[in-house]
Every structure is written in structure tokens, then in C-alpha cells.
Design an enzyme around this catalytic site. Structure first.
Site, PDB file in Angstrom:
ATOM      1  N   ASN A 126     -21.473   5.867 -36.612  1.00  0.00           N
ATOM      2  CA  ASN A 126     -21.530   5.834 -38.067  1.00  0.00           C
ATOM      3  C   ASN A 126     -21.027   7.167 -38.636  1.00  0.00           C
ATOM      4  OD1 ASN A 126     -22.239   4.909 -40.710  1.00  0.00           O
ATOM      5  ND2 ASN A 126     -23.893   3.686 -39.807  1.00  0.00           N
ATOM      6  N   HIS A 131     -23.982  29.347 -25.881  1.00  0.00           N
ATOM      7  CA  HIS A 131     -23.671  30.772 -25.980  1.00  0.00           C
ATOM      8  C   HIS A 131     -24.735  31.570 -25.235  1.00  0.00           C
ATOM      9  CE1 HIS A 131     -20.608  30.059 -29.102  1.00  0.00           C
ATOM     10  NE2 HIS A 131     -21.418  29.089 -29.473  1.00  0.00           N
ATOM     11  N   GLY A 186     -30.173   8.411 -36.336  1.00  0.00           N
ATOM     12  CA  GLY A 186     -29.496   9.345 -37.220  1.00  0.00           C
ATOM     13  C   GLY A 186     -29.995  10.772 -37.112  1.00  0.00           C
ATOM     14  N   SER A 226     -34.544   8.745 -34.624  1.00  0.00           N
ATOM     15  CA  SER A 226     -33.814   9.597 -35.555  1.00  0.00           C
ATOM     16  C   SER A 226     -34.452  10.974 -35.674  1.00  0.00           C
ATOM     17  CB  SER A 226     -33.746   8.929 -36.930  1.00  0.00           C
ATOM     18  OG  SER A 226     -35.037   8.726 -37.443  1.00  0.00           O
ATOM     19  N   THR A 231     -33.199  18.104 -25.584  1.00  0.00           N
ATOM     20  CA  THR A 231     -32.951  19.328 -24.830  1.00  0.00           C
ATOM     21  C   THR A 231     -32.986  19.111 -23.320  1.00  0.00           C
ATOM     22  OG1 THR A 231     -35.301  19.910 -24.880  1.00  0.00           O
ATOM     23  CG2 THR A 231     -33.930  20.747 -26.671  1.00  0.00           C
ATOM     24  N   LYS A 232     -33.555  17.977 -22.880  1.00  0.00           N
ATOM     25  CA  LYS A 232     -33.654  17.676 -21.450  1.00  0.00           C
ATOM     26  C   LYS A 232     -33.297  16.212 -21.223  1.00  0.00           C
ATOM     27  CE  LYS A 232     -37.231  21.123 -20.540  1.00  0.00           C
ATOM     28  NZ  LYS A 232     -38.601  21.378 -20.043  1.00  0.00           N
ATOM     29  N   ARG A 248     -39.099  13.717 -26.550  1.00  0.00           N
ATOM     30  CA  ARG A 248     -39.955  13.319 -25.419  1.00  0.00           C
ATOM     31  C   ARG A 248     -40.047  11.800 -25.370  1.00  0.00           C
ATOM     32  NH1 ARG A 248     -42.801  17.742 -27.689  1.00  0.00           N
ATOM     33  NH2 ARG A 248     -43.133  19.474 -26.233  1.00  0.00           N
TER      34      ARG A 248
END
Length: 202
Positions: free
Chosen positions: A84, A114, A141, A159, A164-165, A179
Site C-alpha cells: 500500500n 550504522h 501499517g 500495525s 528487531t528480532k 513480540r
């Protein structure tokens, strides 16, 4: 010695300001600019531009403009892909997307990272780790998927999540950090099967 492009694709520190990388990005962004300027009456033209832009796509692909991406050539997309409005892929490392994947507005896939050390970061050194998304995945979203993440088949990401994992297959996951909320069960299948059957009866 490795080129900056080779270092980038190997997940090593590299400099994005390298002339070869800048030229590659500029060439790809010409295609992206043309895509973002199309109208809804130009669906076939849109698809042709996307097929030239990405490293690989399936036969069926639909992305709503505006869409933004670093290189495109490092992104590999399966069949029946839908994204979308306002999605963003930073594909300095490979992005692999399976079949039947749906993305809501403003989904961001970030392979770029970074250094935590400010002095090294200030030398304009960066890196990228690949992102892999399995088959039949739905991403809600304003979700952000971070470098190095794999999302398993059939999974739903709620959403606003920040992934991160790695997230396993066949689950609903949500949150910041994202999670697993619960598995997708036979009861879910039965409920939506009944809803579909009712749709076709009416």
C-alpha cells in the site's frame, strides 16, 4: 581489495558515498521516479517499471505510489505481492519477500545500519544485513522491520510494530519491540472459513 559494493553486499562496513554505488542508485531511482509519476490508468506501465526496477518479481505485483527504495536490484519479490501507500525499502543488503505477501501503508524494511560508536559512524561507515519475509505474510501499517530480521510463513505483524528480532511462522506478533502475541490456530482458520462461506452465500 573488495569494492565498496562488494563490501556492502557482504554485510561489511562500507561507504555509501562511493561513486559506483551513487551511480547505481541514481540509475535505479530514475525508474522509481517514473513509477511514482504514473497514474491509476497506467497499471501495465507501472508493472513494467517495477519488473525492471527490482532484482526479481513474480508475475503479479502491485505497489501503490509513492514508493521509495535505495537500489531495487537487491530486492527479490515472489508472486502476488501487494504494498500500500508510502512503503520504503532500504535494500543495501538483500531483501527476500515470498509469495502472497501483503503490506499495509508505510511499512519500512531497513537493511541499513550504522555503527554505535560515534567516531566510526562519523567516518561515514555503515553496513547492511539482509531481511527475509516468508510466504503468506501480512504486515500491518507503519511497521518497521530492522536489519537482519526473518519473518516466517503465514505470520501476521500488527500495525505499528518495530521488528528487531526474528519472528517465527504461523503467529500473530505485535509491539515495540515486536513480540509473539499468540499462534495462529485451527479456530482462526475455522472462523475465517465460515466468514468466507457466508460471503459466497449472500
Amino acid at each position: 581489495m573488495k569494492s565498496e559494493k562488494e563490501r556492502m553486499l557482504a554485510g561489511e562496513l562500507y561507504r555509501a558515498a562511493d561513486p559506483e554505488l551513487r551511480a547505481m542508485s541514481a540509475r535505479r531511482k530514475q525508474l522509481l521516479r517514473l513509477f511514482n509519476q504514473t497514474t491509476e490508468e497506467q497499471e501495465e506501465y507501472r508493472v513494467s517499471l517495477l519488473k525492471k526496477f527490482f532484482g526479481k518479481t513474480g508475475q503479479e505485483i502491485h505497489i501503490e505510489p509513492e514508493f521509495h527504495c535505495d537500489y531495487g536490484v537487491n530486492t527479490y519479490i515472489g508472486e502476488n505481492f501487494y504494498a500500500n501507500y508510502d512503503c520504503l525499502f532500504l535494500d543495501v543488503a538483500p531483501i527476500h519477500i515470498g509469495d502472497n505477501v501483503m503490506m499495509a501503508p508505510r511499512v519500512c524494511l531497513y537493511t541499513a545500519g550504522h555503527p554505535i560508536d560515534a567516531a566510526i559512524r562519523n567516518e561515514q561507515l555503515e553496513y547492511g544485513y539482509p531481511i527475509t519475509i516468508g510466504n503468506n505474510v501480512w504486515i500491518g501499517g507503519s511497521t518497521v522491520v530492522n536489519p537482519g530480521v526473518t519473518i516466517g510463513d503465514n505470520t501476521v505483524i500488527g500495525s505499528g510494530s518495530v521488528v528487531t528480532k526474528d519472528i517465527p511462522a504461523n503467529v500473530i506478533a505485535v509491539g515495540n519491540p515486536c513480540r509473539v502475541l499468540r499462534p495462529i490456530t485451527q479456530a482462526d482458520h475455522d472462523y475465517w472459513q465460515a466468514q468466507r462461506d457466508q460471503y459466497y452465500r449472500e
